[in-house]
Motif scaffolding. Structure first.
Motif, PDB file in Angstrom:
ATOM      1  N   VAL A 297       0.832  -1.210   0.000  1.00 31.20           N
ATOM      2  CA  VAL A 297       0.000   0.000   0.000  1.00 31.20           C
ATOM      3  C   VAL A 297       0.865   1.258   0.000  1.00 31.20           C
ATOM      4  CG1 VAL A 297      -1.780   1.315   1.208  1.00 31.20           C
ATOM      5  CG2 VAL A 297      -1.909  -1.178   1.153  1.00 31.20           C
ATOM      6  N   SER A 298       1.692   1.412   1.023  1.00 28.98           N
ATOM      7  CA  SER A 298       2.443   2.662   1.181  1.00 28.98           C
ATOM      8  C   SER A 298       3.410   2.907   0.021  1.00 28.98           C
ATOM      9  CB  SER A 298       3.213   2.631   2.505  1.00 28.98           C
ATOM     10  OG  SER A 298       2.328   2.555   3.597  1.00 28.98           O
ATOM     11  N   ALA A 299       4.299   1.949  -0.250  1.00 27.98           N
ATOM     12  CA  ALA A 299       5.289   2.134  -1.316  1.00 27.98           C
ATOM     13  C   ALA A 299       4.646   2.234  -2.705  1.00 27.98           C
ATOM     14  CB  ALA A 299       6.317   1.002  -1.279  1.00 27.98           C
ATOM     15  N   PRO A 300       3.713   1.343  -3.078  1.00 29.73           N
ATOM     16  CA  PRO A 300       3.072   1.500  -4.393  1.00 29.73           C
ATOM     17  C   PRO A 300       2.294   2.801  -4.527  1.00 29.73           C
ATOM     18  CG  PRO A 300       2.764  -0.735  -3.584  1.00 29.73           C
ATOM     19  CD  PRO A 300       3.353   0.061  -2.453  1.00 29.73           C
ATOM     20  N   LEU A 301       1.621   3.229  -3.452  1.00 29.35           N
ATOM     21  CA  LEU A 301       0.860   4.481  -3.517  1.00 29.35           C
ATOM     22  C   LEU A 301       1.786   5.675  -3.703  1.00 29.35           C
ATOM     23  CD1 LEU A 301      -1.839   5.924  -3.351  1.00 29.35           C
ATOM     24  CD2 LEU A 301      -1.586   5.986  -0.852  1.00 29.35           C
ATOM     25  N   TYR A 302       2.941   5.648  -3.042  1.00 29.72           N
ATOM     26  CA  TYR A 302       3.897   6.743  -3.208  1.00 29.72           C
ATOM     27  C   TYR A 302       4.373   6.831  -4.652  1.00 29.72           C
ATOM     28  CZ  TYR A 302       8.212   9.431  -2.776  1.00 29.72           C
ATOM     29  OH  TYR A 302       9.211  10.357  -2.954  1.00 29.72           O
ATOM     30  N   ALA A 303       4.688   5.682  -5.263  1.00 33.59           N
ATOM     31  CA  ALA A 303       5.102   5.690  -6.669  1.00 33.59           C
ATOM     32  C   ALA A 303       3.982   6.163  -7.571  1.00 33.59           C
ATOM     33  CB  ALA A 303       5.550   4.284  -7.077  1.00 33.59           C
ATOM     34  N   LEU A 304       2.740   5.788  -7.250  1.00 31.79           N
ATOM     35  CA  LEU A 304       1.595   6.210  -8.058  1.00 31.79           C
ATOM     36  C   LEU A 304       1.358   7.713  -7.956  1.00 31.79           C
ATOM     37  CD1 LEU A 304      -0.798   5.260  -9.838  1.00 31.79           C
ATOM     38  CD2 LEU A 304      -2.136   5.062  -7.724  1.00 31.79           C
ATOM     39  N   LEU A 305       1.513   8.266  -6.760  1.00 29.90           N
ATOM     40  CA  LEU A 305       1.292   9.703  -6.568  1.00 29.90           C
ATOM     41  C   LEU A 305       2.337  10.541  -7.304  1.00 29.90           C
ATOM     42  CD1 LEU A 305       0.366   9.844  -2.762  1.00 29.90           C
ATOM     43  CD2 LEU A 305      -1.176  10.087  -4.723  1.00 29.90           C
ATOM     44  N   ARG A 306       3.525   9.994  -7.508  1.00 26.19           N
ATOM     45  CA  ARG A 306       4.600  10.772  -8.112  1.00 26.19           C
ATOM     46  C   ARG A 306       4.830  10.476  -9.591  1.00 26.19           C
ATOM     47  NH1 ARG A 306       9.800  12.256  -4.944  1.00 26.19           N
ATOM     48  NH2 ARG A 306       9.615  13.745  -6.651  1.00 26.19           N
ATOM     49  N   GLN A 307       4.183   9.448 -10.118  1.00 28.11           N
ATOM     50  CA  GLN A 307       4.474   9.074 -11.494  1.00 28.11           C
ATOM     51  C   GLN A 307       4.020  10.124 -12.511  1.00 28.11           C
ATOM     52  OE1 GLN A 307       2.392   5.456 -12.424  1.00 28.11           O
ATOM     53  NE2 GLN A 307       0.413   6.448 -12.670  1.00 28.11           N
ATOM     54  N   GLY A 308       3.093  10.985 -12.132  1.00 27.28           N
ATOM     55  CA  GLY A 308       2.622  12.006 -13.060  1.00 27.28           C
ATOM     56  C   GLY A 308       3.419  13.297 -13.030  1.00 27.28           C
ATOM     57  N   GLU A 309       4.402  13.413 -12.155  1.00 26.25           N
ATOM     58  CA  GLU A 309       5.203  14.633 -12.075  1.00 26.25           C
ATOM     59  C   GLU A 309       6.068  14.780 -13.337  1.00 26.25           C
ATOM     60  OE1 GLU A 309       7.410  14.749  -8.481  1.00 26.25           O
ATOM     61  OE2 GLU A 309       5.651  14.468  -7.181  1.00 26.25           O
ATOM     62  N   LYS A 310       6.169  15.992 -13.809  1.00 29.93           N
ATOM     63  CA  LYS A 310       6.890  16.255 -15.058  1.00 29.93           C
ATOM     64  C   LYS A 310       8.358  15.844 -15.001  1.00 29.93           C
ATOM     65  CE  LYS A 310       7.827  19.891 -18.455  1.00 29.93           C
ATOM     66  NZ  LYS A 310       7.637  21.316 -18.798  1.00 29.93           N
ATOM     67  N   PRO A 311       9.131  16.190 -13.941  1.00 29.76           N
ATOM     68  CA  PRO A 311      10.540  15.764 -13.897  1.00 29.76           C
ATOM     69  C   PRO A 311      10.700  14.241 -13.933  1.00 29.76           C
ATOM     70  CG  PRO A 311      10.125  17.469 -12.262  1.00 29.76           C
ATOM     71  CD  PRO A 311       8.797  17.044 -12.777  1.00 29.76           C
ATOM     72  N   ILE A 312       9.805  13.531 -13.273  1.00 29.50           N
ATOM     73  CA  ILE A 312       9.906  12.067 -13.261  1.00 29.50           C
ATOM     74  C   ILE A 312       9.587  11.494 -14.626  1.00 29.50           C
ATOM     75  CG2 ILE A 312       8.839   9.971 -12.312  1.00 29.50           C
ATOM     76  CD1 ILE A 312       8.683  11.358  -9.634  1.00 29.50           C
ATOM     77  N   LYS A 313       8.596  12.043 -15.306  1.00 34.15           N
ATOM     78  CA  LYS A 313       8.256  11.576 -16.655  1.00 34.15           C
ATOM     79  C   LYS A 313       9.398  11.862 -17.633  1.00 34.15           C
ATOM     80  CE  LYS A 313       4.025  12.383 -18.019  1.00 34.15           C
ATOM     81  NZ  LYS A 313       2.762  13.093 -18.290  1.00 34.15           N
ATOM     82  N   GLU A 314       9.999  13.032 -17.500  1.00 31.83           N
ATOM     83  CA  GLU A 314      11.124  13.379 -18.386  1.00 31.83           C
ATOM     84  C   GLU A 314      12.320  12.474 -18.125  1.00 31.83           C
ATOM     85  OE1 GLU A 314      11.778  17.462 -17.578  1.00 31.83           O
ATOM     86  OE2 GLU A 314      10.155  18.172 -18.886  1.00 31.83           O
ATOM     87  N   GLN A 315      12.598  12.187 -16.850  1.00 34.07           N
ATOM     88  CA  GLN A 315      13.725  11.308 -16.529  1.00 34.07           C
ATOM     89  C   GLN A 315      13.484   9.902 -17.047  1.00 34.07           C
ATOM     90  OE1 GLN A 315      13.825   8.713 -13.968  1.00 34.07           O
ATOM     91  NE2 GLN A 315      16.037   8.362 -14.043  1.00 34.07           N
ATOM     92  N   ALA A 316      12.257   9.420 -16.938  1.00 37.59           N
ATOM     93  CA  ALA A 316      11.942   8.086 -17.451  1.00 37.59           C
ATOM     94  C   ALA A 316      12.110   8.024 -18.966  1.00 37.59           C
ATOM     95  CB  ALA A 316      10.510   7.704 -17.054  1.00 37.59           C
ATOM     96  N   GLU A 317      11.761   9.106 -19.657  1.00 40.18           N
ATOM     97  CA  GLU A 317      11.916   9.142 -21.107  1.00 40.18           C
ATOM     98  C   GLU A 317      13.392   9.144 -21.501  1.00 40.18           C
ATOM     99  OE1 GLU A 317      11.029   8.977 -24.983  1.00 40.18           O
ATOM    100  OE2 GLU A 317       9.632   8.765 -23.299  1.00 40.18           O
ATOM    101  N   ARG A 318      14.215   9.865 -20.736  1.00 41.53           N
ATOM    102  CA  ARG A 318      15.655   9.872 -21.027  1.00 41.53           C
ATOM    103  C   ARG A 318      16.258   8.481 -20.840  1.00 41.53           C
ATOM    104  NH1 ARG A 318      15.482  14.782 -18.103  1.00 41.53           N
ATOM    105  NH2 ARG A 318      16.327  13.736 -16.256  1.00 41.53           N
ATOM    106  N   VAL A 319      15.819   7.766 -19.805  1.00 43.04           N
ATOM    107  CA  VAL A 319      16.322   6.412 -19.587  1.00 43.04           C
ATOM    108  C   VAL A 319      15.915   5.498 -20.734  1.00 43.04           C
ATOM    109  CG1 VAL A 319      16.157   4.384 -18.098  1.00 43.04           C
ATOM    110  CG2 VAL A 319      16.384   6.647 -17.076  1.00 43.04           C
ATOM    111  N   ARG A 320      14.670   5.579 -21.152  1.00 42.37           N
ATOM    112  CA  ARG A 320      14.208   4.740 -22.257  1.00 42.37           C
ATOM    113  C   ARG A 320      14.943   5.082 -23.550  1.00 42.37           C
ATOM    114  NH1 ARG A 320       9.113   5.237 -19.555  1.00 42.37           N
ATOM    115  NH2 ARG A 320       8.669   7.162 -20.699  1.00 42.37           N
TER     116      ARG A 320
END
Length: 394
Positions: A297-320
């Motif tokens: 609950v706690s760890a998955p919810l934290y990742a879910l709450l932050r997955q829509g943040e712009k810096p995180i999305k941009e970083q994930a795209e750079r990794v891919r």
């Protein structure tokens, strides 16, 4: 034990990875269903079985008795008082507790004498007490306010410690999951809700937060400076942190469950120490659900709450994109190697072919080095291309 240690080492290095974050929506969905079921259980079963401290009533305690038969106490009460609800509990090897609704003074005296005769004990071995409804309401109100104050202070404290509201809210969500599911199981079993049970619930709140702090500390360590990380995404680092602390969470839970389980199954069920049931059951179920609440609950919810943040999305795209570029470069190098090898065979120059293979092998080695050179611990690759095989001590 060696296999378990090897399993823990593989979890820490990333060689083995359990999908806590990749399947976060599945775990959160299952957790939501469990919470709904836990809420419905008291509704279906008619509510919680409140102890005399909360509902009020008369209580008799018979000590130093050769017999602890429950039916004997019920028969003694039914013959001398018009109590509609009578509960007789064996609380020790020679002690019985009888609880009824509020009785008059005459009925109280008659029941006390009847219990003395039925269990063949002295007059001093039968004691009576009365708890009024006002006292029960006061205990309920204080327990409720204590729970609310704990949750509020824990939320503020977690937010200040981790310096992020989303992490604090995720930890509190895991805490609420623990409390609600434990309460649902408590209502299903039918044990009395007593002040001891409330103490048990407050204890598991602290345990749940402790486990969340351990996991979130590792998450914060792994995701520090994630924007410059070109090897693994933010979600992958969160999942690695949960896997790295998994063995510690399991060990802590087992260490806590062993003594509590001894109290519950040996002390309460085998030896008949009924006063330990309410406290030990709350702790036993709460420790298990607290660990599950942190992991699912706690760890998955934290990742879910932050997955829509712009810096995180941009970083994930750079990794891919970096992975795609590396794969394209390797494919081009393999084609070039094949062409060169064919040409050397045509001219009979075996040394050129050997040189090309050596150069290709060097590029592969360089690629592997880039994947782990800047990381203090090896990171896993979801595609399975790069698997660290070095061990780690947990």
């Amino acid at each position: 034990m060696p296999k378990f240690a090897e399993f823990g080492s593989n979890l820490y290095t990333g060689k083995t990875s359990l999908p806590f974050i990749p399947k976060k929506k599945l775990w959160l969905g299952i957790s939501a269903v469990l919470v709904i079921i836990a809420v419905l259980i008291p509704v279906v079963t008619g509510g919680f079985k409140m102890g005399i401290d909360f509902r009020g009533g008369s209580e008799f305690t018979v000590s130093d008795s050769q017999s602890t038969d429950v039916q004997t106490g019920k028969d003694a009460v039914s013959k001398h008082a018009s109590a509609s609800e009578t509960e007789v509990t064996k609380i020790a090897s020679d002690t019985v507790r009888v609880q009824t609704e509020q009785l008059s003074d005459d009925d109280t005296l008659a029941v006390k004498q009847a219990l003395q005769k039925a269990y063949d004990v002295k007059a001093d071995d039968v004691t009576s007490s009365y708890v009024g409804p006002t006292w029960g309401e006061g205990v309920t109100r204080q327990a409720t306010w204590g729970l609310i104050a704990f949750v509020v202070l824990a939320t503020v404290g977690m937010a200040l410690y981790f310096r992020t509201v989303k992490m604090s809210l995720s930890a509190i969500a895991g805490l609420l999951f623990t409390v609600i599911t434990t309460a649902g199981i408590y209502a299903l079993v039918g044990f009395e809700v007593t002040p001891s049970a409330i103490i048990g619930f407050l204890t598991i709140l602290s345990y749940s937060l402790y486990d969340s702090v351990v996991v979130f500390d590792k998450i914060r360590e792994n995701t520090k400076g994630y924007r410059e990380n070109t090897k693994t995404t933010f979600a992958e680092e969160v999942n690695l942190a949960v896997n790295q602390t998994l063995v510690r969470s399991i060990n802590t839970s087992v260490v806590g469950i062993l003594p509590v389980g001894s109290i519950l199954f040996i002390g309460a069920f085998l030896l008949g120490a009924g006063t330990l049931q309410d406290l030990s059951l709350a702790l036993f179920i709460g420790i298990i659900m607290g660990t599950l609440g942190t992991l699912f609950v706690s760890a998955p919810l934290y990742a879910l709450l932050r997955q829509g943040e712009k810096p995180i999305k941009e970083q994930a795209e750079r990794v891919r994109q970096g992975v795609a570029d590396t794969d394209a470069a390797d494919s081009g190098a393999e084609i070039s190697e094949g062409t060169t090898s064919g040409s050397t065979r045509a001219f009979g120059d075996g040394s050129a072919s050997a040189g090309a293979e050596s150069a290709q092998e060097g590029r592969r080695s360089d690629r592997g080095g880039r994947r782990s050179a800047d990381s203090p611990t090896p990171r896993y690759d979801p595609s399975g291309r790069d698997k660290p095989d070095n061990g780690a001590v947990i």
